[in-house]
Design a protein around this motif. Structure first.
Motif, PDB file in Angstrom:
ATOM      1  N   ASP A  19      36.280  53.953  36.326  1.00 25.61           N
ATOM      2  CA  ASP A  19      36.928  54.354  37.575  1.00 25.61           C
ATOM      3  C   ASP A  19      38.102  53.460  37.963  1.00 25.61           C
ATOM      4  OD1 ASP A  19      36.882  56.234  39.860  1.00 25.61           O
ATOM      5  OD2 ASP A  19      36.553  54.380  40.999  1.00 25.61           O
ATOM      6  N   GLU A  20      37.929  52.138  37.868  1.00 26.49           N
ATOM      7  CA  GLU A  20      39.023  51.240  38.252  1.00 26.49           C
ATOM      8  C   GLU A  20      40.210  51.387  37.313  1.00 26.49           C
ATOM      9  OE1 GLU A  20      36.503  47.684  40.436  1.00 26.49           O
ATOM     10  OE2 GLU A  20      37.432  47.274  38.510  1.00 26.49           O
ATOM     11  N   ALA A  21      39.947  51.535  36.029  1.00 22.47           N
ATOM     12  CA  ALA A  21      41.042  51.699  35.065  1.00 22.47           C
ATOM     13  C   ALA A  21      41.748  53.033  35.278  1.00 22.47           C
ATOM     14  CB  ALA A  21      40.519  51.593  33.636  1.00 22.47           C
ATOM     15  N   ASP A  22      40.981  54.061  35.600  1.00 18.93           N
ATOM     16  CA  ASP A  22      41.564  55.398  35.731  1.00 18.93           C
ATOM     17  C   ASP A  22      42.203  55.656  37.091  1.00 18.93           C
ATOM     18  OD1 ASP A  22      40.670  55.892  33.176  1.00 18.93           O
ATOM     19  OD2 ASP A  22      38.907  57.026  33.816  1.00 18.93           O
ATOM     20  N   HIS A  23      41.630  55.102  38.157  1.00 20.96           N
ATOM     21  CA  HIS A  23      42.069  55.449  39.507  1.00 20.96           C
ATOM     22  C   HIS A  23      42.529  54.267  40.351  1.00 20.96           C
ATOM     23  CE1 HIS A  23      40.530  59.407  38.651  1.00 20.96           C
ATOM     24  NE2 HIS A  23      39.375  58.866  38.319  1.00 20.96           N
ATOM     25  N   GLY A  24      42.390  53.054  39.845  1.00 20.98           N
ATOM     26  CA  GLY A  24      42.801  51.884  40.607  1.00 20.98           C
ATOM     27  C   GLY A  24      41.652  51.287  41.402  1.00 20.98           C
ATOM     28  N   LEU A  25      41.956  50.237  42.119  1.00 20.82           N
ATOM     29  CA  LEU A  25      40.946  49.508  42.885  1.00 20.82           C
ATOM     30  C   LEU A  25      40.682  50.198  44.216  1.00 20.82           C
ATOM     31  CD1 LEU A  25      42.359  45.920  42.299  1.00 20.82           C
ATOM     32  CD2 LEU A  25      40.454  47.014  41.091  1.00 20.82           C
ATOM     33  N   ASP A  26      39.414  50.282  44.598  1.00 21.45           N
ATOM     34  CA  ASP A  26      38.995  50.892  45.853  1.00 21.45           C
ATOM     35  C   ASP A  26      38.464  49.786  46.763  1.00 21.45           C
ATOM     36  OD1 ASP A  26      37.782  52.225  47.949  1.00 21.45           O
ATOM     37  OD2 ASP A  26      36.603  53.568  46.683  1.00 21.45           O
ATOM     38  N   PRO A  27      39.093  49.561  47.924  1.00 21.80           N
ATOM     39  CA  PRO A  27      38.636  48.487  48.820  1.00 21.80           C
ATOM     40  C   PRO A  27      37.160  48.605  49.195  1.00 21.80           C
ATOM     41  CG  PRO A  27      40.751  49.338  49.563  1.00 21.80           C
ATOM     42  CD  PRO A  27      40.282  50.245  48.451  1.00 21.80           C
ATOM     43  N   ALA A  28      36.605  49.800  49.193  1.00 18.20           N
ATOM     44  CA  ALA A  28      35.189  49.976  49.534  1.00 18.20           C
ATOM     45  C   ALA A  28      34.270  49.250  48.554  1.00 18.20           C
ATOM     46  CB  ALA A  28      34.840  51.463  49.580  1.00 18.20           C
ATOM     47  N   ASN A  29      34.744  49.009  47.343  1.00 13.71           N
ATOM     48  CA  ASN A  29      33.946  48.310  46.336  1.00 13.71           C
ATOM     49  C   ASN A  29      34.072  46.790  46.428  1.00 13.71           C
ATOM     50  OD1 ASN A  29      32.951  50.662  45.148  1.00 13.71           O
ATOM     51  ND2 ASN A  29      34.744  50.848  43.836  1.00 13.71           N
ATOM     52  N   PHE A  30      34.850  46.297  47.381  1.00  9.05           N
ATOM     53  CA  PHE A  30      35.107  44.862  47.491  1.00  9.05           C
ATOM     54  C   PHE A  30      34.890  44.392  48.933  1.00  9.05           C
ATOM     55  CE2 PHE A  30      37.364  46.460  43.866  1.00  9.05           C
ATOM     56  CZ  PHE A  30      37.178  45.488  42.899  1.00  9.05           C
ATOM     57  N   ARG A  34      34.019  42.147  52.193  1.00  5.99           N
ATOM     58  CA  ARG A  34      34.260  40.749  52.571  1.00  5.99           C
ATOM     59  C   ARG A  34      33.126  40.356  53.525  1.00  5.99           C
ATOM     60  NH1 ARG A  34      39.594  40.693  54.277  1.00  5.99           N
ATOM     61  NH2 ARG A  34      40.226  40.062  52.208  1.00  5.99           N
ATOM     62  N   ASN A  35      32.364  39.342  53.122  1.00  2.96           N
ATOM     63  CA  ASN A  35      31.253  38.862  53.943  1.00  2.96           C
ATOM     64  C   ASN A  35      30.998  37.388  53.625  1.00  2.96           C
ATOM     65  OD1 ASN A  35      29.638  38.830  51.525  1.00  2.96           O
ATOM     66  ND2 ASN A  35      29.216  41.014  51.827  1.00  2.96           N
ATOM     67  N   ASP A  36      29.829  36.877  53.997  1.00  2.00           N
ATOM     68  CA  ASP A  36      29.527  35.461  53.768  1.00  2.00           C
ATOM     69  C   ASP A  36      29.469  35.089  52.292  1.00  2.00           C
ATOM     70  OD1 ASP A  36      29.409  35.047  56.471  1.00  2.00           O
ATOM     71  OD2 ASP A  36      27.229  35.249  56.592  1.00  2.00           O
ATOM     72  N   GLU A  37      29.183  36.079  51.431  1.00  4.14           N
ATOM     73  CA  GLU A  37      29.034  35.799  50.001  1.00  4.14           C
ATOM     74  C   GLU A  37      30.215  36.261  49.156  1.00  4.14           C
ATOM     75  OE1 GLU A  37      25.328  37.328  48.561  1.00  4.14           O
ATOM     76  OE2 GLU A  37      24.227  36.584  50.290  1.00  4.14           O
ATOM     77  N   LEU A  38      30.940  37.260  49.632  1.00  4.68           N
ATOM     78  CA  LEU A  38      32.021  37.856  48.837  1.00  4.68           C
ATOM     79  C   LEU A  38      33.356  37.709  49.557  1.00  4.68           C
ATOM     80  CD1 LEU A  38      30.093  41.101  47.854  1.00  4.68           C
ATOM     81  CD2 LEU A  38      30.478  39.089  46.418  1.00  4.68           C
ATOM     82  N   ASP A  39      34.420  37.478  48.771  1.00  4.20           N
ATOM     83  CA  ASP A  39      35.734  37.234  49.369  1.00  4.20           C
ATOM     84  C   ASP A  39      36.569  38.501  49.558  1.00  4.20           C
ATOM     85  OD1 ASP A  39      36.514  37.772  46.775  1.00  4.20           O
ATOM     86  OD2 ASP A  39      37.393  35.798  46.400  1.00  4.20           O
ATOM     87  N   GLY A  40      36.049  39.671  49.170  1.00  3.63           N
ATOM     88  CA  GLY A  40      36.783  40.915  49.369  1.00  3.63           C
ATOM     89  C   GLY A  40      37.981  41.072  48.452  1.00  3.63           C
ATOM     90  N   ALA A  41      38.020  40.308  47.381  1.00  3.14           N
ATOM     91  CA  ALA A  41      39.154  40.348  46.457  1.00  3.14           C
ATOM     92  C   ALA A  41      38.700  40.808  45.079  1.00  3.14           C
ATOM     93  CB  ALA A  41      39.793  38.969  46.361  1.00  3.14           C
ATOM     94  N   ALA A  42      39.642  41.349  44.333  1.00  2.76           N
ATOM     95  CA  ALA A  42      39.401  41.667  42.923  1.00  2.76           C
ATOM     96  C   ALA A  42      39.921  40.494  42.108  1.00  2.76           C
ATOM     97  CB  ALA A  42      40.124  42.948  42.525  1.00  2.76           C
ATOM     98  N   HIS A  43      39.142  40.075  41.152  1.00  3.15           N
ATOM     99  CA  HIS A  43      39.522  38.938  40.319  1.00  3.15           C
ATOM    100  C   HIS A  43      39.947  39.440  38.945  1.00  3.15           C
ATOM    101  CE1 HIS A  43      38.011  35.653  42.976  1.00  3.15           C
ATOM    102  NE2 HIS A  43      37.537  36.730  43.571  1.00  3.15           N
ATOM    103  N   PHE A  44      41.147  39.059  38.564  1.00  2.00           N
ATOM    104  CA  PHE A  44      41.707  39.378  37.258  1.00  2.00           C
ATOM    105  C   PHE A  44      41.922  38.057  36.540  1.00  2.00           C
ATOM    106  CE2 PHE A  44      42.436  43.235  39.453  1.00  2.00           C
ATOM    107  CZ  PHE A  44      42.657  44.230  38.516  1.00  2.00           C
ATOM    108  N   GLY A  45      42.212  38.124  35.271  1.00  2.00           N
ATOM    109  CA  GLY A  45      42.505  36.906  34.542  1.00  2.00           C
ATOM    110  C   GLY A  45      43.464  37.188  33.410  1.00  2.00           C
ATOM    111  N   ASN A  46      43.956  36.108  32.808  1.00  2.29           N
ATOM    112  CA  ASN A  46      44.674  36.315  31.560  1.00  2.29           C
ATOM    113  C   ASN A  46      43.630  36.639  30.491  1.00  2.29           C
ATOM    114  OD1 ASN A  46      43.565  33.760  31.112  1.00  2.29           O
ATOM    115  ND2 ASN A  46      45.480  32.819  30.483  1.00  2.29           N
ATOM    116  N   LEU A  47      44.061  37.002  29.323  1.00  2.00           N
ATOM    117  CA  LEU A  47      43.147  37.457  28.277  1.00  2.00           C
ATOM    118  C   LEU A  47      42.075  36.415  27.973  1.00  2.00           C
ATOM    119  CD1 LEU A  47      42.518  39.736  26.297  1.00  2.00           C
ATOM    120  CD2 LEU A  47      44.112  38.682  24.701  1.00  2.00           C
TER     121      LEU A  47
END
Length: 140
Positions: free
Chosen positions: A45-56, A58-71
Motif C-alpha cells: 500500500d505505501e509503495a503503491d499509494h504513498g504514506l497515510d497519516p492514519a498509519n502514523f 503521534r503519542n507517548d510511544e510513537l513520533d508520528g513520522a515515517a522513517h526512511f533510510g539509505n540502502l
C-alpha cells in the motif's frame, strides 16, 4: 502503480519530454534515494499509494513520522525486523526539498548509515516524488 522512469540528460538542465501527444518541460535536479520497508500488514500500500497519516499516530510511544533510510540503513534494519516488515519502496527525493524542510537525519550504527525522519505533516508533499517498489537484498 504506473511505471516511473528516472531520466537524466547529461549536460542539459531543462528539456522537454513527450508523453503521448503532450509535452512536459522537465529539469534535472540532485536527488537522494530513500528506502523503506513497510510493516507486513500494509503490504504494498505505501509503495503503491504513498504514506497515510492514519498509519502514523503521534503519542507517548510513537513520533508520528515515517522513517526512511539509505540502502545500508534499511538493509541493516531488516536483519532484526525481517519478520515484521516486508514490501520495500524507494523514493527519489529532491535534495532541495530535504534541505528546505529541514528533514531530520539520524546517523546509523556507522558512518555509512543514514535515517531520514519524515513528519506526518509533510506526507502530502512527500508522496509526490517518484516512488517505486524495491525488493530488499535476499528477498524475492
Amino acid at each position: 502503480m504506473a511505471p516511473v522512469y528516472d531520466l537524466t540528460v547529461e549536460g542539459v538542465h531543462t528539456y522537454f519530454v513527450a508523453v503521448g501527444s503532450t509535452d512536459f518541460l522537465v529539469h534535472n535536479c540532485d536527488t537522494t534515494d530513500m528506502y523503506r520497508v513497510s510493516p507486513v500488514g500494509r503490504g504494498s500500500d505505501e509503495a503503491d499509494h504513498g504514506l497515510d497519516p492514519a498509519n502514523f499516530p503521534r503519542n507517548d510511544e510513537l513520533d508520528g513520522a515515517a522513517h526512511f533510510g539509505n540502502l545500508e540503513r534499511v538493509e541493516d534494519f531488516l536483519i532484526t525486523h525481517g519478520e515484521t516488515h516486508g514490501q520495500g519502496m524507494r523514493v527519489s527525493v529532491p535534495n532541495s526539498w530535504i534541505e528546505d524542510r529541514e528533514i531530520e537525519t539520524w546517523e546509523g550504527i556507522d558512518e555509512t548509515m543514514v535515517e531520514y525522519v519524515i513528519p506526518r505533516e509533510l506526507f502530502g508533499e512527500f508522496n509526490n516524488p517518484p516512488r517505486s517498489r524495491w525488493v530488499p537484498k535476499g528477498r524475492s
